[in-house]
Design a protein around this motif. Structure first.
Motif, PDB file in Angstrom:
ATOM      1  N   ALA A 254       8.024   2.854   6.256  1.00  0.00           N
ATOM      2  CA  ALA A 254       7.158   3.275   7.098  1.00  0.00           C
ATOM      3  C   ALA A 254       6.018   1.990   7.379  1.00  0.00           C
ATOM      4  O   ALA A 254       5.890   1.253   6.015  1.00  0.00           O
ATOM      5  N   ASP A 255       5.538   1.610   8.471  1.00  0.00           N
ATOM      6  CA  ASP A 255       4.675   0.760   8.541  1.00  0.00           C
ATOM      7  C   ASP A 255       3.472   0.908   7.662  1.00  0.00           C
ATOM      8  O   ASP A 255       2.842  -0.009   6.900  1.00  0.00           O
ATOM      9  N   SER A 256       3.043   2.055   7.188  1.00  0.00           N
ATOM     10  CA  SER A 256       1.825   2.313   6.592  1.00  0.00           C
ATOM     11  C   SER A 256       1.886   2.148   5.056  1.00  0.00           C
ATOM     12  O   SER A 256       0.909   2.110   4.370  1.00  0.00           O
ATOM     13  N   VAL A 257       3.267   2.011   4.749  1.00  0.00           N
ATOM     14  CA  VAL A 257       3.349   1.424   3.068  1.00  0.00           C
ATOM     15  C   VAL A 257       4.038   0.152   3.032  1.00  0.00           C
ATOM     16  O   VAL A 257       4.244   0.001   1.864  1.00  0.00           O
ATOM     17  N   LYS A 258       4.692  -0.296   3.844  1.00  0.00           N
ATOM     18  CA  LYS A 258       5.282  -1.663   3.859  1.00  0.00           C
ATOM     19  C   LYS A 258       4.283  -2.782   3.159  1.00  0.00           C
ATOM     20  O   LYS A 258       2.843  -2.838   3.378  1.00  0.00           O
ATOM     21  N   GLY A 259       5.158  -3.258   2.067  1.00  0.00           N
ATOM     22  CA  GLY A 259       4.028  -4.337   1.372  1.00  0.00           C
ATOM     23  C   GLY A 259       3.471  -3.681   0.058  1.00  0.00           C
ATOM     24  O   GLY A 259       3.015  -4.459  -0.621  1.00  0.00           O
ATOM     25  N   ARG A 260       3.427  -2.281  -0.057  1.00  0.00           N
ATOM     26  CA  ARG A 260       2.729  -1.812  -1.313  1.00  0.00           C
ATOM     27  C   ARG A 260       3.697  -0.864  -1.826  1.00  0.00           C
ATOM     28  O   ARG A 260       3.662  -0.814  -3.039  1.00  0.00           O
ATOM     29  N   PHE A 261       4.734  -0.205  -1.302  1.00  0.00           N
ATOM     30  CA  PHE A 261       5.864   0.556  -1.807  1.00  0.00           C
ATOM     31  C   PHE A 261       7.090   0.039  -1.964  1.00  0.00           C
ATOM     32  O   PHE A 261       7.493  -0.912  -1.175  1.00  0.00           O
TER      33      PHE A 261
END
Length: 125
Positions: free
Chosen positions: A61-68
């Protein structure tokens, strides 16, 4: 029939990290697309991430991309969700999912027929 059991949730400060694990039963686990959804209080359940049977294809999901980061170890029948740079808005019950309708299916980000019981993740500000 695949059964899923999540673990690794807990309370963490904003900016911290957690790793969720999902242990799957069933000898055909390695053939199924797997993923994670979450549901925050008062909100609808939403897609977080999924992964194909081999681990070569992942979606976020865009909201977690790069963090998860989602990953799987088919030898251990386990799927992981590494969560970094956590934010208070990540607070939710996280559910592991499997698409056991057939082997080698492409992850759909929405159509999953098998769900775990969920694990709570709370991020304090």
């Amino acid at each position: 029939q695949v059964q899923l059991v999540e673990s690794g949730g807990g309370l963490v400060q904003a900016g911290g990290s957690l790793r969720l694990s999902c242990a799957a039963s069933g000898r055909t686990f390695s053939r199924y697309a797997m993923g994670w959804f979450r549901q925050a209080p008062g909100k609808e359940r939403e897609f977080v991430s999924d992964i194909n049977w081999s681990g070569a294809i992942t979606y976020y999901a865009d909201s977690v991309k790069g963090r998860f980061t989602i990953s799987r170890d088919n030898a251990k029948n386990t799927v992981y969700l590494q969560m970094n740079s956590l934010k208070p808005e990540d607070t939710a019950v996280y559910y592991c999912v499997a698409d056991s309708r057939g082997p080698f299916r492409v992850p759909t980000h929405k159509d999953y027929d098998t769900w775990g019981q969920g694990t709570q993740v709370t991020v304090s500000s």
